[in-house]
Design a protein around this motif. Structure first.
Motif, PDB file in Angstrom:
ATOM      1  N   SER A 105      60.475 -26.053  32.553  1.00  0.00           N
ATOM      2  CA  SER A 105      61.073 -27.068  33.945  1.00  0.00           C
ATOM      3  C   SER A 105      60.598 -26.824  35.155  1.00  0.00           C
ATOM      4  O   SER A 105      60.095 -28.092  35.725  1.00  0.00           O
ATOM      5  N   ASP A 146      57.500 -29.703  33.938  1.00  0.00           N
ATOM      6  CA  ASP A 146      58.312 -30.972  34.288  1.00  0.00           C
ATOM      7  C   ASP A 146      58.559 -30.960  36.025  1.00  0.00           C
ATOM      8  O   ASP A 146      58.976 -32.113  36.108  1.00  0.00           O
ATOM      9  N   LEU A 183      60.536 -30.039  38.091  1.00  0.00           N
ATOM     10  CA  LEU A 183      62.121 -30.028  38.331  1.00  0.00           C
ATOM     11  C   LEU A 183      62.223 -29.336  39.339  1.00  0.00           C
ATOM     12  O   LEU A 183      61.558 -28.253  39.944  1.00  0.00           O
ATOM     13  N   LEU A 227      66.772 -25.749  41.013  1.00  0.00           N
ATOM     14  CA  LEU A 227      68.294 -25.918  40.849  1.00  0.00           C
ATOM     15  C   LEU A 227      68.647 -26.352  39.282  1.00  0.00           C
ATOM     16  O   LEU A 227      69.223 -26.122  38.316  1.00  0.00           O
ATOM     17  N   GLU A 228      67.714 -27.499  39.076  1.00  0.00           N
ATOM     18  CA  GLU A 228      67.828 -28.328  37.790  1.00  0.00           C
ATOM     19  C   GLU A 228      67.079 -27.566  36.915  1.00  0.00           C
ATOM     20  O   GLU A 228      67.801 -27.314  35.661  1.00  0.00           O
ATOM     21  N   ALA A 229      66.047 -26.782  37.176  1.00  0.00           N
ATOM     22  CA  ALA A 229      65.445 -25.941  36.243  1.00  0.00           C
ATOM     23  C   ALA A 229      66.501 -24.789  35.760  1.00  0.00           C
ATOM     24  O   ALA A 229      66.504 -24.422  34.608  1.00  0.00           O
ATOM     25  N   ALA A 269      69.753 -24.664  36.008  1.00  0.00           N
ATOM     26  CA  ALA A 269      70.664 -25.243  35.208  1.00  0.00           C
ATOM     27  C   ALA A 269      70.276 -25.530  33.681  1.00  0.00           C
ATOM     28  O   ALA A 269      71.061 -25.513  32.787  1.00  0.00           O
ATOM     29  N   LYS A 270      69.209 -26.061  33.406  1.00  0.00           N
ATOM     30  CA  LYS A 270      68.526 -26.400  32.137  1.00  0.00           C
ATOM     31  C   LYS A 270      68.347 -24.907  31.425  1.00  0.00           C
ATOM     32  O   LYS A 270      68.684 -24.653  30.299  1.00  0.00           O
ATOM     33  N   ALA A 305      73.505 -22.367  43.975  1.00  0.00           N
ATOM     34  CA  ALA A 305      74.107 -23.929  44.095  1.00  0.00           C
ATOM     35  C   ALA A 305      74.335 -24.043  45.518  1.00  0.00           C
ATOM     36  O   ALA A 305      75.054 -23.380  46.257  1.00  0.00           O
TER      37      ALA A 305
END
Ligand code: ADP
Ligand code: MG
Ligand code: MG
Length: 207
Positions: A141, A145, A147, A150-152, A154-155, A207
């Motif tokens: 991620s 990707d 990202l 935080l998105e990484a 979350a994944k 977060a």
């Protein structure tokens, strides 16, 4: 520094979460082990939170190293060296603080150390089943990707959650649960579960 304070907050959040899940982790370990994973982890992380709160003006590396050393010395059994020793070892990757790049290096080194120490692979019904997809997802991620961190994360948490579910229908080949042979099938691994909780708290505090 700022990222050290965030890591201290993360250790405190992990200690609280593990305490809240103590009896659940004990229940999981009583089904396929010796019913001490909740107590082991709760004691170790409570002491770790105390130890990092006492540090004066630490950096992120020192916070993680201190937490790991404390878990290592407080927790016996399989999980103490696996969690504590691997945290101590991987803390070196945070020498320059916490960035997306150092976080990936930390995650990879932590996973390598867990696998080195425990000699478990994916499919052995251990914490490695949650950790491996989480670390690979996090790395991809961030690095492929592109990202946001935080998105990484979350994944990665979602991947760990799937990894925990993956432990249920398989048979344990490492650790105490392996003594049960086929009777371990149908049970959720306690260490994979505590790994997920820790990652969820890292996401919460980031977060
Ligand atoms: P013990 O089994 O010594 O009582 P704990 O109950 O605290 O220790 O931890 C059990 C967890 O440790 C298991 O659920 C599993 O996830 C993990 N574990 C045990 N052996 C290994 C291993 N060889 N490699 C990776 N993880 C392991
Ligand atoms: Mg146990
Ligand atoms: Mg034990």
């Amino acid at each position: 520094s700022g990222d050290a304070a965030a890591v201290v907050a993360a250790v405190e959040a992990v200690a609280e979460r593990i305490q809240a899940e103590r009896s659940h982790l004990t229940d999981l370990d009583s089904a396929i082990g010796d019913a001490d994973h909740g107590g082991n982890m709760a004691r170790g992380w409570a002491e770790a939170a105390d130890a990092v709160a006492d540090l004066e003006d630490p950096d992120a590396q020192t916070v993680v190293k201190t937490a790991g050393k404390t878990v290592l010395s407080e927790v016996g059994g399989a999980s103490g060296p696996l969690y504590g020793g691997s945290l101590v070892f991987a803390s070196q990757e945070l020498e320059d603080g916490v960035t997306p790049e150092t976080a990936v290096a930390f995650a990879e080194t932590y996973l390598e150390k867990v696998q080195d120490r425990g000699d478990a692979s994916v499919g052995d019904q251990t914490m490695v089943d949650a950790l491996t997809p989480a670390v690979h997802t996090f790395k991809k991620s961030i690095e492929t990707d592109d990202l946001p961190p935080l998105e990484a994360l979350a994944k990665a948490v979602a991947a760990a959650e799937a990894g925990v579910q993956f432990t249920v229908p398989i048979r344990a080949s490492k650790g105490r649960a392996s003594y049960l042979g086929w009777r371990s099938v149908g049970h959720q691994d306690p260490g994979a579960t505590s790994t997920l909780y820790i990652m969820e708290e890292l996401l919460e505090t980031a977060a």
